[in-house]
Structures are given as C-alpha cells and as structure tokens.
Scaffold this motif. Sequence first.
Motif, PDB file in Angstrom:
ATOM      1  N   THR A  49       0.793  -1.229   0.000  1.00 38.29           N
ATOM      2  CA  THR A  49       0.000   0.000   0.000  1.00 38.29           C
ATOM      3  C   THR A  49       0.828   1.283   0.000  1.00 38.29           C
ATOM      4  O   THR A  49       0.371   2.306  -0.515  1.00 38.29           O
ATOM      5  CB  THR A  49      -0.918   0.024   1.240  1.00 38.29           C
ATOM      6  OG1 THR A  49      -0.116  -0.101   2.427  1.00 38.29           O
ATOM      7  CG2 THR A  49      -1.931  -1.111   1.202  1.00 38.29           C
ATOM      8  N   THR A  50       2.013   1.248   0.560  1.00 41.59           N
ATOM      9  CA  THR A  50       2.820   2.465   0.671  1.00 41.59           C
ATOM     10  C   THR A  50       3.154   3.100  -0.677  1.00 41.59           C
ATOM     11  O   THR A  50       3.145   4.334  -0.792  1.00 41.59           O
ATOM     12  CB  THR A  50       4.107   2.189   1.466  1.00 41.59           C
ATOM     13  OG1 THR A  50       3.759   1.734   2.779  1.00 41.59           O
ATOM     14  CG2 THR A  50       4.951   3.442   1.597  1.00 41.59           C
ATOM     15  N   PRO A  51       3.465   2.309  -1.730  1.00 47.06           N
ATOM     16  CA  PRO A  51       3.733   2.951  -3.020  1.00 47.06           C
ATOM     17  C   PRO A  51       2.574   3.831  -3.496  1.00 47.06           C
ATOM     18  O   PRO A  51       2.796   4.903  -4.068  1.00 47.06           O
ATOM     19  CB  PRO A  51       3.963   1.765  -3.957  1.00 47.06           C
ATOM     20  CG  PRO A  51       4.518   0.704  -3.063  1.00 47.06           C
ATOM     21  CD  PRO A  51       3.738   0.863  -1.791  1.00 47.06           C
ATOM     22  N   LEU A  52       1.341   3.398  -3.265  1.00 47.02           N
ATOM     23  CA  LEU A  52       0.178   4.202  -3.646  1.00 47.02           C
ATOM     24  C   LEU A  52       0.085   5.456  -2.786  1.00 47.02           C
ATOM     25  O   LEU A  52      -0.326   6.519  -3.262  1.00 47.02           O
ATOM     26  CB  LEU A  52      -1.092   3.368  -3.514  1.00 47.02           C
ATOM     27  CG  LEU A  52      -1.193   2.137  -4.420  1.00 47.02           C
ATOM     28  CD1 LEU A  52      -2.446   1.328  -4.083  1.00 47.02           C
ATOM     29  CD2 LEU A  52      -1.202   2.550  -5.884  1.00 47.02           C
ATOM     30  N   THR A  53       0.474   5.329  -1.521  1.00 49.70           N
ATOM     31  CA  THR A  53       0.500   6.499  -0.641  1.00 49.70           C
ATOM     32  C   THR A  53       1.535   7.511  -1.127  1.00 49.70           C
ATOM     33  O   THR A  53       1.281   8.721  -1.143  1.00 49.70           O
ATOM     34  CB  THR A  53       0.815   6.065   0.804  1.00 49.70           C
ATOM     35  OG1 THR A  53      -0.249   5.227   1.289  1.00 49.70           O
ATOM     36  CG2 THR A  53       0.952   7.273   1.727  1.00 49.70           C
ATOM     37  N   ILE A  54       2.683   7.010  -1.532  1.00 44.68           N
ATOM     38  CA  ILE A  54       3.724   7.893  -2.050  1.00 44.68           C
ATOM     39  C   ILE A  54       3.229   8.609  -3.307  1.00 44.68           C
ATOM     40  O   ILE A  54       3.449   9.814  -3.485  1.00 44.68           O
ATOM     41  CB  ILE A  54       5.013   7.096  -2.346  1.00 44.68           C
ATOM     42  CG1 ILE A  54       5.575   6.493  -1.047  1.00 44.68           C
ATOM     43  CG2 ILE A  54       6.063   7.988  -3.005  1.00 44.68           C
ATOM     44  CD1 ILE A  54       6.738   5.538  -1.269  1.00 44.68           C
ATOM     45  N   ASP A  55       2.548   7.871  -4.190  1.00 44.72           N
ATOM     46  CA  ASP A  55       1.977   8.486  -5.395  1.00 44.72           C
ATOM     47  C   ASP A  55       1.061   9.647  -5.021  1.00 44.72           C
ATOM     48  O   ASP A  55       1.124  10.729  -5.616  1.00 44.72           O
ATOM     49  CB  ASP A  55       1.175   7.459  -6.191  1.00 44.72           C
ATOM     50  CG  ASP A  55       2.049   6.440  -6.906  1.00 44.72           C
ATOM     51  OD1 ASP A  55       3.253   6.706  -7.088  1.00 44.72           O
ATOM     52  OD2 ASP A  55       1.514   5.377  -7.283  1.00 44.72           O
ATOM     53  N   ALA A  56       0.178   9.405  -4.043  1.00 48.96           N
ATOM     54  CA  ALA A  56      -0.790  10.431  -3.638  1.00 48.96           C
ATOM     55  C   ALA A  56      -0.096  11.642  -3.027  1.00 48.96           C
ATOM     56  O   ALA A  56      -0.491  12.787  -3.272  1.00 48.96           O
ATOM     57  CB  ALA A  56      -1.791   9.831  -2.654  1.00 48.96           C
TER      58      ALA A  56
ATOM     59  N   MET B 117      10.361   2.749  -1.615  1.00 51.26           N
ATOM     60  CA  MET B 117       9.923   2.956  -0.240  1.00 51.26           C
ATOM     61  C   MET B 117      11.080   3.389   0.646  1.00 51.26           C
ATOM     62  O   MET B 117      10.946   4.296   1.484  1.00 51.26           O
ATOM     63  CB  MET B 117       9.279   1.671   0.301  1.00 51.26           C
ATOM     64  CG  MET B 117       7.959   1.308  -0.359  1.00 51.26           C
ATOM     65  SD  MET B 117       7.370  -0.361   0.064  1.00 51.26           S
ATOM     66  CE  MET B 117       7.058  -0.180   1.817  1.00 51.26           C
ATOM     67  N   ARG B 118      12.244   2.759   0.454  1.00 51.46           N
ATOM     68  CA  ARG B 118      13.407   3.134   1.247  1.00 51.46           C
ATOM     69  C   ARG B 118      13.850   4.565   0.941  1.00 51.46           C
ATOM     70  O   ARG B 118      14.212   5.324   1.846  1.00 51.46           O
ATOM     71  CB  ARG B 118      14.548   2.144   0.991  1.00 51.46           C
ATOM     72  CG  ARG B 118      14.356   0.775   1.637  1.00 51.46           C
ATOM     73  CD  ARG B 118      15.629  -0.052   1.576  1.00 51.46           C
ATOM     74  NE  ARG B 118      15.916  -0.476   0.219  1.00 51.46           N
ATOM     75  CZ  ARG B 118      15.509  -1.632  -0.304  1.00 51.46           C
ATOM     76  NH1 ARG B 118      14.784  -2.471   0.431  1.00 51.46           N
ATOM     77  NH2 ARG B 118      15.815  -1.965  -1.545  1.00 51.46           N
TER      78      ARG B 118
ATOM     79  N   VAL C 189      -3.621   4.061  12.851  1.00 47.78           N
ATOM     80  CA  VAL C 189      -4.166   3.708  11.543  1.00 47.78           C
ATOM     81  C   VAL C 189      -3.093   3.015  10.716  1.00 47.78           C
ATOM     82  O   VAL C 189      -1.903   3.272  10.851  1.00 47.78           O
ATOM     83  CB  VAL C 189      -4.689   4.946  10.785  1.00 47.78           C
ATOM     84  CG1 VAL C 189      -5.889   5.539  11.497  1.00 47.78           C
ATOM     85  CG2 VAL C 189      -3.593   5.999  10.603  1.00 47.78           C
ATOM     86  N   GLY C 190      -3.543   2.104   9.869  1.00 45.49           N
ATOM     87  CA  GLY C 190      -2.632   1.398   8.997  1.00 45.49           C
ATOM     88  C   GLY C 190      -3.256   1.212   7.633  1.00 45.49           C
ATOM     89  O   GLY C 190      -4.471   0.995   7.534  1.00 45.49           O
ATOM     90  N   ALA C 191      -2.458   1.297   6.592  1.00 48.58           N
ATOM     91  CA  ALA C 191      -2.968   1.030   5.251  1.00 48.58           C
ATOM     92  C   ALA C 191      -2.957  -0.475   5.031  1.00 48.58           C
ATOM     93  O   ALA C 191      -2.278  -1.017   4.164  1.00 48.58           O
ATOM     94  CB  ALA C 191      -2.120   1.748   4.211  1.00 48.58           C
TER      95      ALA C 191
ATOM     96  N   THR D  50      -4.794   6.511  -0.143  1.00 45.08           N
ATOM     97  CA  THR D  50      -4.936   7.955  -0.318  1.00 45.08           C
ATOM     98  C   THR D  50      -5.224   8.637   1.007  1.00 45.08           C
ATOM     99  O   THR D  50      -4.688   9.716   1.305  1.00 45.08           O
ATOM    100  CB  THR D  50      -6.054   8.270  -1.326  1.00 45.08           C
ATOM    101  OG1 THR D  50      -5.778   7.601  -2.556  1.00 45.08           O
ATOM    102  CG2 THR D  50      -6.156   9.766  -1.588  1.00 45.08           C
ATOM    103  N   GLU D  51      -6.071   8.006   1.828  1.00 43.22           N
ATOM    104  CA  GLU D  51      -6.303   8.530   3.181  1.00 43.22           C
ATOM    105  C   GLU D  51      -4.990   8.579   3.955  1.00 43.22           C
ATOM    106  O   GLU D  51      -4.716   9.541   4.689  1.00 43.22           O
ATOM    107  CB  GLU D  51      -7.294   7.640   3.931  1.00 43.22           C
ATOM    108  CG  GLU D  51      -8.737   7.786   3.521  1.00 43.22           C
ATOM    109  CD  GLU D  51      -9.630   6.872   4.332  1.00 43.22           C
ATOM    110  OE1 GLU D  51     -10.536   7.381   5.021  1.00 43.22           O
ATOM    111  OE2 GLU D  51      -9.427   5.645   4.285  1.00 43.22           O
ATOM    112  N   MET D  52      -4.172   7.547   3.780  1.00 40.04           N
ATOM    113  CA  MET D  52      -2.900   7.504   4.496  1.00 40.04           C
ATOM    114  C   MET D  52      -1.988   8.636   4.062  1.00 40.04           C
ATOM    115  O   MET D  52      -1.222   9.178   4.882  1.00 40.04           O
ATOM    116  CB  MET D  52      -2.221   6.154   4.282  1.00 40.04           C
ATOM    117  CG  MET D  52      -0.950   5.965   5.093  1.00 40.04           C
ATOM    118  SD  MET D  52      -1.233   6.130   6.882  1.00 40.04           S
ATOM    119  CE  MET D  52      -1.977   4.538   7.241  1.00 40.04           C
ATOM    120  N   ALA D  53      -2.063   9.019   2.801  1.00 46.81           N
ATOM    121  CA  ALA D  53      -1.263  10.148   2.336  1.00 46.81           C
ATOM    122  C   ALA D  53      -1.631  11.402   3.120  1.00 46.81           C
ATOM    123  O   ALA D  53      -0.761  12.167   3.554  1.00 46.81           O
ATOM    124  CB  ALA D  53      -1.480  10.366   0.840  1.00 46.81           C
TER     125      ALA D  53
END
Length: 418
Positions: A37-44, A81-82, A117-119, A139-142
């Motif tokens: 999920t983190t890659p999508l958060t980074i995108d957002a 991610m790193r 909270v966690g994605a 996206t919420e995580m972003a």
Amino acid sequence: MGKTISEKILSKASGEDAHAGDFVNAEIGTAMGQDGTTPLTIDAIEDMGGEEVWDSESIVIVMDHTIPSASVGTSSMHKRMRNFASDMGIENIYYGEGICHQIMAEKGHVKPSTVVVGADSHTCTYGALGAFGTGIGSTEMAGVFLSGKLWFKVPETMKFEVSGEIPDRVTAKDLALHITGMIGNDGATYKAVEYAGEPIEEMEVGERMTLCNLAVEMGAKAGLVEADEKVENFLEGRVEGEIELTKNDEDAEFEEVIEIDGEDLEPKIAFPHQVDNVKSISEGEGIDLDQVFVGTCTNGRLRDLRVVAEVLEGHEVDDSVRMLINPASREIYERAMEEGILKTLMEAGCIINNPGCGPCAGSHQGILAPEETCLSTANRNFKGRMGSEESKIYLSSPVTAAVSAIEGEITDPREVDF
C-alpha cells in the motif's frame, strides 16, 4: 451517559465530547504502511505536492508481503519505499523483520488509548493492546502522513460476552470463526467489536490479537479487548512513556450485547471462498489436503508455533502434504529457535520460511496449483488468494492444522491423541 472504549479514545484524540454517531477529527498516534500500500501512498503525496510528513517518528513503514523480493518489480518498489523514508526522515522502516501488525506491537508503535491507523485492513489487531486500531486506504494515508489527522464517525459497539470454560483444543481462532459465521461478513459493518468475559480475560495478549484481527472479516471498524495488566506486561520495555488503559464506563451503552457460552464451542472450519462460510469441523473431516500453512498476523505467534510443535513432536507430516511455517516476526523466530520449536517442526517435515506474510499474500511462497487444497491459519480464503483460482482454501486454528497435516486430511483435533 457513560462511554465505551471507542467513544473515550476518539473523544481524547479529537478533544471533543464524542459519542457513537458523532463525526470527529482525530489526532493520529501512529500511522503504518506496508509494501502493498505504501507505493500508492507515495503516489498520492507526490500528487498533492507534499514535501514533508507531519511527524517522522510517528510513521512506520514495513516491507512484509513479499520478502525477500521475488521480482525486479517488487525490488524496485522496495527501493522506492526506502528512498521515500530517507527523504522524509522516517527511521521506523523494517525489511524482513516480520509482519507489519506483529512488528507494530513488538516494537512499541502501538500505545494504548491512542488512535493507530494502517494502510492494511487488519490494523484492527491493535485493539488487543487497548488502542483504537483501524485500516484505511492509501490515499487517506497520504493525508495522514502529511497532516497527522483523520476524520472518523464514532462507531457503535457490538459486544460479545463469553462465559464458561472453553473446551480443550478449541482456540481463540475457533471463537473468532464461530462469531464470523454467526453474524456474517457484514454483520458488524462500521461498528467496534468488543470481546469480553472471563475466558477472554484468561487469554494471552497474542490470542486476543487473533480475535481482534478477525473483526474486519465481520465488517467491523475496530476490534477491542479491554486492556489489563497482561497488556501492560507485554508492552513493558517496548513502549516509551506512561501507559494509559481505557476501560468502558459501567453505564456505557452498547448497540448490542451477544452472549456466547464458551462450553458449547467446538473446532470450526471456514470453507471456500468466504471467511463467514463457517462450518463445524465434522463437516470438513476427510477433505484431502495438498498444503497446510501456519502463520500470518492471525496465527503466526509463538504460542501458535508452540502448539503446533507439541502436536507434531514424534510424528511426521503426511507424505501427500506440504506444511509451511512462517513465524510472524524475527523475535518469534528467534524464540522458537531457542525453545527448540523449529527443530521439532523441521524433524516432522515442515518447511520453515522467513518471517513475513508469506503464502497468505499469494505473491511468492506456497503458491497453489489448480485443483489443490490448502488448510490455512490465515484470516482470508478468497478465490485465488494463494494462487490458482481453481484451488481451495480452508481456514482453521493452528491445532487443527497440525493434526490435519499428520493425517493428510482435515481432522477433528479432539479425536486424535497427542
């Protein structure tokens, strides 16, 4: 009017006198993302033009779903991610340490009476530690990474009051499957599910984590067990600062209280392809198995491995079965090694994988071929989750899984001497 645990935690986090049904803007204690999920958060975050996070020390990133990497694409994702963590000053980043939810608990990132909270949908696991834990979208995580806040509708609480003595060889997983089958996968939609009663109080923190983990399979927003001395003992040396335990007020109002007689419980099996397709063990007996998997954020803890080793000691996994073991974390792996658990499992014919999600994620370990059948201690058995859409996944407790691995077919653990 008294308040429930959820109402109290969300009131504290928002600074408002909040009750079920109210909308609040809550301060987040900790936010976690994993490699799915983190890659999508980074995108957002990039789309939003975000240049810094709200609090680098309160953000955790865990690579656990496909560890070690099985492809160039996955390796590139991990590298991204790193790099993101480095750019944002995030030091709480873990690779190969284990499953995100176990890591969050062991490394002290879950503090009682806070909102975490966690994605990842199974973030509800943290309710076993007295936190309001819930899964959110990438996206919420972003937004959380950038602001440290998130709005919530304060949930009603559905309470399961368990009484009596749970029979031998019937576990927390069986209780969770029983409740899931009873109310269905939408029976607790956007509610907080709370487990209470003397049998729950007697459970170890890990067993309570199993219960809270499966709350989302009922549609729940959060799973909760009232925190006590066992939680304090588990968190000692892990969490910094004072620990505050939140309890229900005596006059707290619950949407519904459902009573369960623990003495009536029996081993349960979730049949394909839904978690709420739960049946008594007798209806599954005799189903041939190709693979048995013990692990995941539901049942990969030390107690689970210990129970499986006790069953398998002096026995061998049936020749027709591949039995895979994934400890939930490096800490659990090391302790299982020190206790001789891993040696017992290997001597019985098990394959010991590295800590992580492993076969549960269906990305690189234990992939099922068409027409194969797996008995898993995971939390989901959706079609194609572990490989071919023509395969079948059944869910059970670790003790049922171990006995069934010896017999080569789903077997009632109460009917076998060990």
